[in-house]
Design a protein around this motif. Structure first.
Motif, PDB file in Angstrom:
ATOM      1  N   LEU A  31      27.013   8.773 -54.758  1.00  0.00           N
ATOM      2  CA  LEU A  31      25.986   7.852 -55.158  1.00  0.00           C
ATOM      3  C   LEU A  31      24.902   8.674 -54.648  1.00  0.00           C
ATOM      4  O   LEU A  31      23.607   8.638 -54.867  1.00  0.00           O
ATOM      5  N   GLU A  32      24.537  10.320 -54.025  1.00  0.00           N
ATOM      6  CA  GLU A  32      23.273  10.967 -53.787  1.00  0.00           C
ATOM      7  C   GLU A  32      23.833  11.728 -55.180  1.00  0.00           C
ATOM      8  O   GLU A  32      22.063  11.722 -55.730  1.00  0.00           O
ATOM      9  N   LYS A  33      24.022  11.441 -56.386  1.00  0.00           N
ATOM     10  CA  LYS A  33      24.180  12.584 -57.653  1.00  0.00           C
ATOM     11  C   LYS A  33      23.193  11.304 -58.397  1.00  0.00           C
ATOM     12  O   LYS A  33      22.135  11.453 -59.572  1.00  0.00           O
ATOM     13  N   LEU A  34      23.785  10.362 -57.944  1.00  0.00           N
ATOM     14  CA  LEU A  34      22.802   8.875 -59.108  1.00  0.00           C
ATOM     15  C   LEU A  34      21.854   8.330 -58.377  1.00  0.00           C
ATOM     16  O   LEU A  34      21.243   8.102 -59.260  1.00  0.00           O
ATOM     17  N   VAL A  35      21.663   8.310 -57.456  1.00  0.00           N
ATOM     18  CA  VAL A  35      20.033   8.224 -57.196  1.00  0.00           C
ATOM     19  C   VAL A  35      19.328   8.827 -57.327  1.00  0.00           C
ATOM     20  O   VAL A  35      18.233   9.069 -57.618  1.00  0.00           O
ATOM     21  N   ASP A  36      19.170  10.712 -57.773  1.00  0.00           N
ATOM     22  CA  ASP A  36      18.478  11.488 -57.294  1.00  0.00           C
ATOM     23  C   ASP A  36      17.956  11.499 -58.912  1.00  0.00           C
ATOM     24  O   ASP A  36      17.034  12.107 -59.071  1.00  0.00           O
ATOM     25  N   SER A  37      18.894  11.166 -59.841  1.00  0.00           N
ATOM     26  CA  SER A  37      18.854  11.108 -61.594  1.00  0.00           C
ATOM     27  C   SER A  37      17.883  10.281 -62.460  1.00  0.00           C
ATOM     28  O   SER A  37      18.187  10.348 -62.777  1.00  0.00           O
ATOM     29  N   HIS A  38      17.469   9.456 -61.041  1.00  0.00           N
ATOM     30  CA  HIS A  38      16.988   8.007 -61.556  1.00  0.00           C
ATOM     31  C   HIS A  38      15.731   8.262 -59.861  1.00  0.00           C
ATOM     32  O   HIS A  38      15.635   6.335 -59.694  1.00  0.00           O
ATOM     33  N   PRO A  39      15.031   9.021 -59.781  1.00  0.00           N
ATOM     34  CA  PRO A  39      13.835   9.127 -59.040  1.00  0.00           C
ATOM     35  C   PRO A  39      12.854   7.938 -59.461  1.00  0.00           C
ATOM     36  O   PRO A  39      12.088   7.797 -58.562  1.00  0.00           O
ATOM     37  N   GLU A  40      12.334   8.041 -60.595  1.00  0.00           N
ATOM     38  CA  GLU A  40      11.779   6.304 -61.227  1.00  0.00           C
ATOM     39  C   GLU A  40      11.841   5.182 -61.168  1.00  0.00           C
ATOM     40  O   GLU A  40      11.438   3.940 -60.982  1.00  0.00           O
ATOM     41  N   LEU A  41      12.733   5.185 -60.306  1.00  0.00           N
ATOM     42  CA  LEU A  41      13.601   3.159 -60.261  1.00  0.00           C
ATOM     43  C   LEU A  41      13.052   2.673 -59.769  1.00  0.00           C
ATOM     44  O   LEU A  41      12.617   3.214 -58.400  1.00  0.00           O
ATOM     45  N   GLU A  42      12.190   1.174 -59.772  1.00  0.00           N
ATOM     46  CA  GLU A  42      11.551   1.015 -59.214  1.00  0.00           C
ATOM     47  C   GLU A  42      11.798   0.118 -58.238  1.00  0.00           C
ATOM     48  O   GLU A  42      13.378  -0.776 -58.421  1.00  0.00           O
ATOM     49  N   VAL A  43      11.931   0.026 -57.067  1.00  0.00           N
ATOM     50  CA  VAL A  43      12.826  -1.122 -56.022  1.00  0.00           C
ATOM     51  C   VAL A  43      12.167  -2.203 -55.783  1.00  0.00           C
ATOM     52  O   VAL A  43      11.064  -1.825 -54.870  1.00  0.00           O
ATOM     53  N   PRO A  44      12.721  -3.591 -55.214  1.00  0.00           N
ATOM     54  CA  PRO A  44      11.574  -4.278 -54.381  1.00  0.00           C
ATOM     55  C   PRO A  44      11.207  -4.637 -53.150  1.00  0.00           C
ATOM     56  O   PRO A  44      12.619  -3.599 -52.438  1.00  0.00           O
ATOM     57  N   GLN A  45       9.990  -4.365 -52.816  1.00  0.00           N
ATOM     58  CA  GLN A  45       9.765  -4.226 -51.465  1.00  0.00           C
ATOM     59  C   GLN A  45      10.353  -5.002 -50.482  1.00  0.00           C
ATOM     60  O   GLN A  45      10.912  -4.192 -49.595  1.00  0.00           O
ATOM     61  N   GLY A  46      10.378  -5.982 -50.680  1.00  0.00           N
ATOM     62  CA  GLY A  46      11.629  -6.763 -49.990  1.00  0.00           C
ATOM     63  C   GLY A  46      12.540  -6.675 -49.127  1.00  0.00           C
ATOM     64  O   GLY A  46      13.530  -6.445 -48.513  1.00  0.00           O
ATOM     65  N   MET A  47      13.271  -6.137 -50.366  1.00  0.00           N
ATOM     66  CA  MET A  47      14.975  -5.379 -50.067  1.00  0.00           C
ATOM     67  C   MET A  47      14.956  -4.536 -49.543  1.00  0.00           C
ATOM     68  O   MET A  47      15.528  -4.530 -49.082  1.00  0.00           O
ATOM     69  N   ILE A  48      14.367  -3.087 -49.652  1.00  0.00           N
ATOM     70  CA  ILE A  48      14.115  -2.026 -48.694  1.00  0.00           C
ATOM     71  C   ILE A  48      13.722  -2.600 -47.382  1.00  0.00           C
ATOM     72  O   ILE A  48      14.132  -2.394 -46.299  1.00  0.00           O
ATOM     73  N   GLU A  49      13.053  -3.182 -47.390  1.00  0.00           N
ATOM     74  CA  GLU A  49      12.284  -4.280 -45.923  1.00  0.00           C
ATOM     75  C   GLU A  49      13.930  -4.623 -45.400  1.00  0.00           C
ATOM     76  O   GLU A  49      13.858  -4.159 -43.827  1.00  0.00           O
ATOM     77  N   ASN A  50      13.829  -5.838 -45.976  1.00  0.00           N
ATOM     78  CA  ASN A  50      15.441  -6.189 -44.981  1.00  0.00           C
ATOM     79  C   ASN A  50      16.529  -5.424 -44.737  1.00  0.00           C
ATOM     80  O   ASN A  50      17.167  -5.464 -44.035  1.00  0.00           O
ATOM     81  N   GLU A  51      16.620  -4.243 -45.835  1.00  0.00           N
ATOM     82  CA  GLU A  51      17.118  -2.921 -45.295  1.00  0.00           C
ATOM     83  C   GLU A  51      16.815  -2.430 -44.724  1.00  0.00           C
ATOM     84  O   GLU A  51      18.092  -1.831 -43.513  1.00  0.00           O
ATOM     85  N   ALA A  52      16.151  -2.040 -43.873  1.00  0.00           N
ATOM     86  CA  ALA A  52      15.130  -1.020 -43.109  1.00  0.00           C
ATOM     87  C   ALA A  52      15.616  -2.052 -41.522  1.00  0.00           C
ATOM     88  O   ALA A  52      15.914  -1.096 -40.992  1.00  0.00           O
ATOM     89  N   ARG A  53      15.228  -3.401 -41.681  1.00  0.00           N
ATOM     90  CA  ARG A  53      15.659  -4.234 -40.476  1.00  0.00           C
ATOM     91  C   ARG A  53      16.758  -4.126 -40.135  1.00  0.00           C
ATOM     92  O   ARG A  53      17.640  -3.928 -38.518  1.00  0.00           O
ATOM     93  N   MET A  54      17.791  -4.467 -40.995  1.00  0.00           N
ATOM     94  CA  MET A  54      19.130  -3.975 -41.051  1.00  0.00           C
ATOM     95  C   MET A  54      19.658  -2.709 -40.364  1.00  0.00           C
ATOM     96  O   MET A  54      20.595  -2.934 -39.523  1.00  0.00           O
ATOM     97  N   LEU A  55      19.105  -1.630 -40.642  1.00  0.00           N
ATOM     98  CA  LEU A  55      19.816  -0.409 -40.105  1.00  0.00           C
ATOM     99  C   LEU A  55      19.166  -0.046 -38.520  1.00  0.00           C
ATOM    100  O   LEU A  55      19.379   0.302 -37.704  1.00  0.00           O
ATOM    101  N   ALA A  56      18.178  -1.108 -38.357  1.00  0.00           N
ATOM    102  CA  ALA A  56      16.899  -0.252 -37.310  1.00  0.00           C
ATOM    103  C   ALA A  56      17.591  -1.167 -36.164  1.00  0.00           C
ATOM    104  O   ALA A  56      18.414  -0.737 -35.271  1.00  0.00           O
ATOM    105  N   ARG A  57      18.940  -2.958 -36.086  1.00  0.00           N
ATOM    106  CA  ARG A  57      19.613  -2.994 -35.619  1.00  0.00           C
ATOM    107  C   ARG A  57      20.450  -3.113 -34.962  1.00  0.00           C
ATOM    108  O   ARG A  57      21.053  -3.429 -33.743  1.00  0.00           O
TER     109      ARG A  57
END
Length: 425
Positions: free
Chosen positions: A291-317
Motif C-alpha cells: 500500500l505504501e508503494k501504491l499510494v506513493d505511485s499516485h500522488p496526484e490522486l484527489e481525495v474527498p476532504q470529508g473522508m479524510i476528516e472522518n478518518e482523522a477523527r476516528m484515529l484521534a478517538r
C-alpha cells in the motif's frame, strides 16, 4: 422529480431536488390513518381515535419522519439517475414547506474521484517469507514454562533469574523518594524491567543485607518519580526467590487444554498457533509495503476532504484524543489511509476481484479460535453488521494485496520467525 447539479470544486456536488408536495402529503395522510387504527389513547376505543386528535398529538413527528424518508429515498434515486458516487453523507438543507406545489431541498456532498486505469506492473514490492521451525516451537514452550513458573525462597545470594524483593529510598538533587520511609519493589534480576543498573547491584546480596549505591534511573522506570533521574539509593534485601520451572510433560500439556495426545499433540498445537500468528504478521507487513508503494505511485490522486476528516477523527478517538488540534495531527496519516482504500477498491473493481466468502469464514474462525468461547465470537460477528463489514473489508484488502504481489515486480525476503515477530529485538 426534478434534479439540477452544480459542481462545487473538483469533487464537490450540490444537487437541487424538487418533489411534488402532494407526494409528501399523501404519505402523511396515510400514516395518520394507520396510526388512528392502531393507536391506544386514553378516552378512546382502540382503533377509533379521531384523525384530528392524531394530527394534534403526532402530526409534527409524522411529518418530520415522512419528510426525512422522502429526502433519503429521492436522494438515492437522484444520484443513481445522475450516475454519481457520493463519498460521504450529504448535507441537506430544506425548509420542508411546499412552494408552488413543490418541496425543494439541496444536498451538498463530495463524490469519489474518477480513477483511471491502474497499472501496478512497475511497482517493486518486497514480500517477507518465513516459516516455523522446531527451534521456534522449543523457544515458545520455554516461554510458556516461564509463564507457569513458581517461586521458592532461598537463603543464598541473589543471581540472574531470581526474584528479589527489596525496600529502598532514593535521594537526589531536590528530591527524595519516597518522601519518608521506604518503598518496596520486586524485580527479576537480568530482566531489566525495573532498572538494569539497580538489578546488577542487587546481585550477590542475601536477604537481610543492606547496601548503598548511586543509580542513574532510566526514563521508563516503573516509578514515575525516578524517571530519568540520578540518585543515591539505600537498599535492604527482604527476600530472594528462585524460579521453579514446570517439567514439560503430560501434565504441562494438559494445563493448556491438551487432554489427549500428550506432548506430540501439544507441540502440534503450538506450531499451529505460531503459524497462525506468523501468517497474520507476514500479511500485515506485505500489505503495509504494497500500500505504501501504491499510494506513493499516485500522488496526484484527489481525495474527498470529508473522508479524510472522518478518518482523522476516528484515529484521534482510537488514540484517546478528540480535540481539533489532535484531529489535525492525524490528517496526513488519514489522507494516506483513505487514498489506499480508494486505490484498493478500484483495483478490485478493475480486475474483477470479488470477496471470497469462504475466506471470510476462515478468517472469522481463526479470530474466534483465539478466544475461550469461539462460538460466541462467531455469533457476535454474525449479528453485528459493522463488525462483519470490517472483517469483509479486511479480507478483500488481503485478496487485492496478494493479487498485487502476483502482478507487480515482487521479490522475496527470507526471514526467521523471530525477525518477523520481534523486529529489532
Amino acid at each position: 422529480m426534478q434534479v439540477s447539479i452544480e459542481n462545487v470544486g473538483s469533487l464537490g456536488r450540490k444537487l437541487t431536488i424538487r418533489l411534488p408536495a402532494q407526494r409528501l402529503e399523501d404519505t402523511i395522510r396515510t400514516r395518520i390513518l394507520e396510526m388512528g387504527r392502531s393507536a391506544r389513547l386514553k378516552g378512546f376505543r382502540p382503533g377509533k381515535v379521531p384523525t384530528k386528535v392524531i394530527e394534534q398529538r403526532y402530526g409534527s413527528q409524522i411529518r418530520n419522519e415522512a419528510l426525512s424518508e422522502m429526502i433519503g429515498s429521492s436522494f438515492q434515486e437522484a444520484v443513481t439517475q445522475e450516475k454519481l458516487r457520493p463519498a460521504v453523507q450529504p448535507s441537506i438543507a430544506t425548509t420542508g414547506r411546499p412552494e408552488n406545489g413543490e418541496i425543494e431541498y439541496t444536498a451538498t456532498f463530495e463524490v469519489l474521484p474518477e480513477i483511471g486505469k491502474l497499472d501496478i506492473g512497475a511497482l517493486e514490492i518486497v514480500k517477507p517469507v518465513a516459516s516455523v521451525t522446531d527451534a521456534d516451537i522449543d523457544q515458545m514452550i520455554e516461554t510458556l514454562r516461564l509463564q507457569r513458573r513458581s517461586w521458592n525462597q532461598v537463603e543464598r545470594a541473589a543471581q540472574d533469574g531470581d526474584m528479589v524483593l527489596f525496600e529502598y529510598s532514593a535521594q537526589g538533587e531536590g528530591f527524595r523518594h519516597p518522601e519518608s520511609g521506604t518503598d518496596r519493589v520486586g524485580a527479576i534480576l537480568g530482566s531489566g524491567a525495573y532498572s538494569k543498573e539497580l538489578e546488577d547491584k542487587l546481585a550477590g546480596h542475601k536477604a537481610g543485607e543492606e547496601f548503598s549505591a548511586h543509580i542513574d534511573f532510566p526514563a521508563a522506570v516503573r516509578t514515575p518519580a525516578l524517571s530519568g533521574k540520578s540518585a543515591d539509593v539505600n537498599v535492604k534485601i527482604v527476600r530472594v526467590q528462585e524460579a521453579q520451572l514446570p517439567a514439560v510433560d503430560g501434565a504441562f500439556a494438559a494445563s493448556f487444554g491438551v487432554k489427549e495426545g500428550g506432548l506430540e499433540r501439544f507441540r502440534e498445537d503450538v506450531r499451529a498457533n505460531l503459524e497462525r500468528e506468523l501468517k497474520g504478521v507476514l500479511m500485515g507487513r506485505l500489505k503495509a509495503a504494497a500500500l505504501e508503494k501504491l499510494v506513493d505511485s499516485h500522488p496526484e490522486l484527489e481525495v474527498p476532504q470529508g473522508m479524510i476528516e472522518n478518518e482523522a477523527r476516528m484515529l484521534a478517538r482510537q488514540a484517546g484524543a478528540q480535540t481539533q488540534d489532535a484531529v489535525a495531527q492525524f490528517l496526513p496519516t488519514a489522507r494516506r489511509r483513505v487514498s489506499a482504500g480508494l486505490l484498493i477498491a478500484e483495483l478490485a473493481r478493475q480486475n474483477n476481484i470479488r470477496l471470497d466468502t469462504s475466506r471470510v469464514k476462515e478468517t472469522l474462525a481463526t479470530i474466534a479460535s483465539t478466544y475461550e468461547e469461539p462460538e460466541q465470537v462467531v455469533e457476535l460477528y454474525t449479528r453485528d453488521p459493522q463488525l462483519m463489514s470490517a472483517l469483509q473489508n479486511r479480507v478483500i484488502e488481503d485478496q487485492v494485496v496478494e493479487w498485487m504481489a502476483d502482478h507487480a515486480k515482487c521479490s522475496e525476503q527470507s526471514l526467521s520467525f523471530n525477525e518477523v515477530m520481534r523486529p529489532g529485538a
